[in-house]
Design a protein around this motif. Structure first.
Motif, PDB file in Angstrom:
ATOM      1  N   ALA A 159       0.815  -1.305  -0.085  1.00 41.28           N
ATOM      2  CA  ALA A 159       0.114   0.071  -0.177  1.00 41.28           C
ATOM      3  C   ALA A 159       0.929   1.186   0.245  1.00 41.28           C
ATOM      4  CB  ALA A 159      -0.640  -0.123   1.250  1.00 41.28           C
ATOM      5  N   GLY A 160       1.914   1.308   0.660  1.00 46.56           N
ATOM      6  CA  GLY A 160       2.809   2.401   0.749  1.00 46.56           C
ATOM      7  C   GLY A 160       3.541   2.517  -0.615  1.00 46.56           C
ATOM      8  N   MET A 161       4.108   1.527  -1.255  1.00 41.92           N
ATOM      9  CA  MET A 161       4.422   1.579  -2.491  1.00 41.92           C
ATOM     10  C   MET A 161       3.598   2.225  -3.552  1.00 41.92           C
ATOM     11  SD  MET A 161       4.504   0.426  -5.793  1.00 41.92           S
ATOM     12  CE  MET A 161       3.653  -1.113  -5.702  1.00 41.92           C
ATOM     13  N   LEU A 162       2.020   1.721  -3.649  1.00 38.67           N
ATOM     14  CA  LEU A 162       1.139   2.385  -4.450  1.00 38.67           C
ATOM     15  C   LEU A 162       1.035   3.894  -4.211  1.00 38.67           C
ATOM     16  CD1 LEU A 162      -1.055  -0.703  -4.368  1.00 38.67           C
ATOM     17  CD2 LEU A 162      -0.044  -0.050  -6.092  1.00 38.67           C
ATOM     18  N   HIS A 163       0.767   4.323  -2.994  1.00 41.05           N
ATOM     19  CA  HIS A 163       0.682   5.650  -2.793  1.00 41.05           C
ATOM     20  C   HIS A 163       1.845   6.271  -3.188  1.00 41.05           C
ATOM     21  CE1 HIS A 163      -2.790   5.833  -0.209  1.00 41.05           C
ATOM     22  NE2 HIS A 163      -2.323   5.055   0.775  1.00 41.05           N
ATOM     23  N   ASP A 164       3.135   5.927  -3.168  1.00 45.47           N
ATOM     24  CA  ASP A 164       4.173   6.521  -3.657  1.00 45.47           C
ATOM     25  C   ASP A 164       4.130   6.753  -5.193  1.00 45.47           C
ATOM     26  OD1 ASP A 164       7.022   7.560  -3.591  1.00 45.47           O
ATOM     27  OD2 ASP A 164       7.377   5.970  -4.841  1.00 45.47           O
ATOM     28  N   ARG A 165       3.569   5.858  -5.883  1.00 44.90           N
ATOM     29  CA  ARG A 165       3.301   5.537  -7.437  1.00 44.90           C
ATOM     30  C   ARG A 165       2.115   6.452  -7.803  1.00 44.90           C
ATOM     31  NH1 ARG A 165       7.498   3.300  -5.976  1.00 44.90           N
ATOM     32  NH2 ARG A 165       8.464   1.699  -7.057  1.00 44.90           N
ATOM     33  N   THR A 166       1.236   6.683  -6.974  1.00 43.27           N
ATOM     34  CA  THR A 166       0.244   7.572  -7.286  1.00 43.27           C
ATOM     35  C   THR A 166       0.422   9.132  -7.087  1.00 43.27           C
ATOM     36  OG1 THR A 166      -0.807   7.523  -4.960  1.00 43.27           O
ATOM     37  CG2 THR A 166      -1.828   5.881  -6.764  1.00 43.27           C
ATOM     38  N   ALA A 167       1.408   9.326  -6.222  1.00 42.12           N
ATOM     39  CA  ALA A 167       1.919  10.693  -6.093  1.00 42.12           C
ATOM     40  C   ALA A 167       2.866  11.237  -7.239  1.00 42.12           C
ATOM     41  CB  ALA A 167       2.652  10.658  -4.902  1.00 42.12           C
ATOM     42  N   GLN A 168       3.779   9.990  -7.756  1.00 44.26           N
ATOM     43  CA  GLN A 168       4.658  10.284  -8.921  1.00 44.26           C
ATOM     44  C   GLN A 168       3.806  10.463 -10.037  1.00 44.26           C
ATOM     45  OE1 GLN A 168       8.194   8.065  -9.387  1.00 44.26           O
ATOM     46  NE2 GLN A 168       7.842   6.987  -7.347  1.00 44.26           N
ATOM     47  N   LEU A 169       2.569   9.770 -10.286  1.00 44.28           N
ATOM     48  CA  LEU A 169       1.896   9.934 -11.416  1.00 44.28           C
ATOM     49  C   LEU A 169       1.110  11.533 -11.445  1.00 44.28           C
ATOM     50  CD1 LEU A 169       0.276   6.514 -11.840  1.00 44.28           C
ATOM     51  CD2 LEU A 169       1.674   7.501 -13.374  1.00 44.28           C
ATOM     52  N   ARG A 170       0.671  11.608 -10.242  1.00 42.68           N
ATOM     53  CA  ARG A 170       0.081  13.235 -10.052  1.00 42.68           C
ATOM     54  C   ARG A 170       1.065  14.362 -10.569  1.00 42.68           C
ATOM     55  NH1 ARG A 170      -4.900  12.705  -7.201  1.00 42.68           N
ATOM     56  NH2 ARG A 170      -4.887  10.690  -6.115  1.00 42.68           N
ATOM     57  N   THR A 171       2.295  14.008 -10.140  1.00 38.54           N
ATOM     58  CA  THR A 171       3.353  15.120 -10.372  1.00 38.54           C
ATOM     59  C   THR A 171       3.663  14.953 -11.728  1.00 38.54           C
ATOM     60  OG1 THR A 171       4.537  14.643  -8.378  1.00 38.54           O
ATOM     61  CG2 THR A 171       5.704  15.583 -10.049  1.00 38.54           C
ATOM     62  N   LEU A 172       3.446  13.995 -12.711  1.00 38.52           N
ATOM     63  CA  LEU A 172       3.596  13.951 -14.212  1.00 38.52           C
ATOM     64  C   LEU A 172       2.298  14.595 -14.642  1.00 38.52           C
ATOM     65  CD1 LEU A 172       5.211  10.376 -14.674  1.00 38.52           C
ATOM     66  CD2 LEU A 172       6.397  12.487 -14.933  1.00 38.52           C
TER      67      LEU A 172
END
Length: 303
Positions: A159-172
């Motif tokens: 879950a922590g990894m998925l939260h990190d990836r969603t944050a990176q996608l929002r930045t992109l």
């Protein structure tokens, strides 16, 4: 509610109680459970013949505790202390000798029993206690509880990894938003320059033709803007990311829902790349697809 991975391992023996006393020669019962990812709940049991009768109870325990995963449960019993190496009684020896004589009467080439084989065959004849099946069910309950804890720990990491990836996608996505107006303005000026050069400044009717050229250039720029517009894709992508974060926060059996949302994210990233008219937007699309693929691999492990 926690997020659970489908990957886990647990083992328990005698219900997790302290080691038995040396003089207690009854068999001890153990259970080992391994779990990996699967589309459905797939149960496999590896039980000795003496414990086969416990399989329905064990199956019910697992189906009540788990939703998805390929689960293998192995149970065993073993003698405590020196019980497994005791000398066989006279009656047991007589039984083995009689069986050996009967077999060698038909198969003279058969080798005689060794001392180790005699001890092993005598140990196999040790009867289980009457409550053996109840005991293996109790030990299994302890192992299942440990398995759930292990799956919860792994689920929290995912879950922590998925939260990190969603944050990176929002930045992109935020980096992509200002690129479209810039591209439209550049293309609009490019059309105007092209038409002005084609007409020539000193040609007859240059003013009137320049107006027509300007209108034509604006129409071409408008069509170009519609063709490369990714506002809808970015909006849908943000909506999917919000839903993924909401599901992770809620927890429970969310694996299948997340798998569907990952497919939708990949579709939006692909469309973003197909509409790209600049290297920067193409790079953003590729980076998005890399992150989404990482998410897909991890979501496959969630219950």
């Amino acid at each position: 509610m926690a997020v659970y991975s489908m990957t886990g391992y647990a083992t328990a023996q005698q219900g997790g109680a302290s080691p038995p006393a040396a003089h207690d020669a009854g068999p001890s019962v153990g259970v080992e459970i391994r779990s990996v990812n699967s589309r459905f709940l797939d149960l496999t049991f590896k039980l000795p013949e003496e414990l086969r009768g416990a399989e329905p109870v064990l199956r019910e325990q697992l189906t009540q505790a788990l939703k998805r995963g390929k689960v293998e449960l192995r149970a065993w019993f073993e003698q405590r202390g020196d019980a497994g190496h005791r000398a066989p009684s006279s009656a047991e020896l007589q039984r083995l000798v009689s069986a050996q004589d009967a077999i060698r009467a038909w198969l003279p080439q058969a080798a005689p029993l060794s001392v180790a084989e005699v001890i092993g065959l005598s140990a196999r004849g040790t009867a289980l206690p009457a409550d053996a099946q109840d005991r293996v069910a109790a030990v299994a309950a302890s192992a299942i509880a440990q398995l759930i804890e292990a799956r919860a720990r792994e689920g929290a990491r995912l879950a922590g990894m998925l939260h990190d990836r969603t944050a990176q996608l929002r930045t992109l996505a935020r980096a992509a938003e200002p690129l479209i107006p810039q591209l439209v303005a550049q293309q609009r000026q490019r059309f105007l320059d092209r038409w002005n050069e084609a007409l020539g400044a000193d040609a007859s009717g240059a003013v009137a033709n320049s107006e027509v050229a300007r209108d034509r250039a604006l129409a071409e720029a408008t069509a170009f803007a519609i063709r490369i517009d990714v506002a809808e894709e970015l909006t849908r992508l943000a909506s999917h990311l919000d839903e993924i974060d909401r599901l992770i926060q809620r927890g429970g059996d969310i694996g299948k829902r997340l798998d569907f949302l990952i497919q939708e994210l990949h579709r939006e990233a692909n469309t973003l790349g197909s509409k790209s008219s600049s290297l920067e937007l193409t790079r953003i699309s590729v980076d998005m697809k890399v992150l989404i693929e990482q998410m897909r691999e991890q979501v496959q492990n969630l219950e």
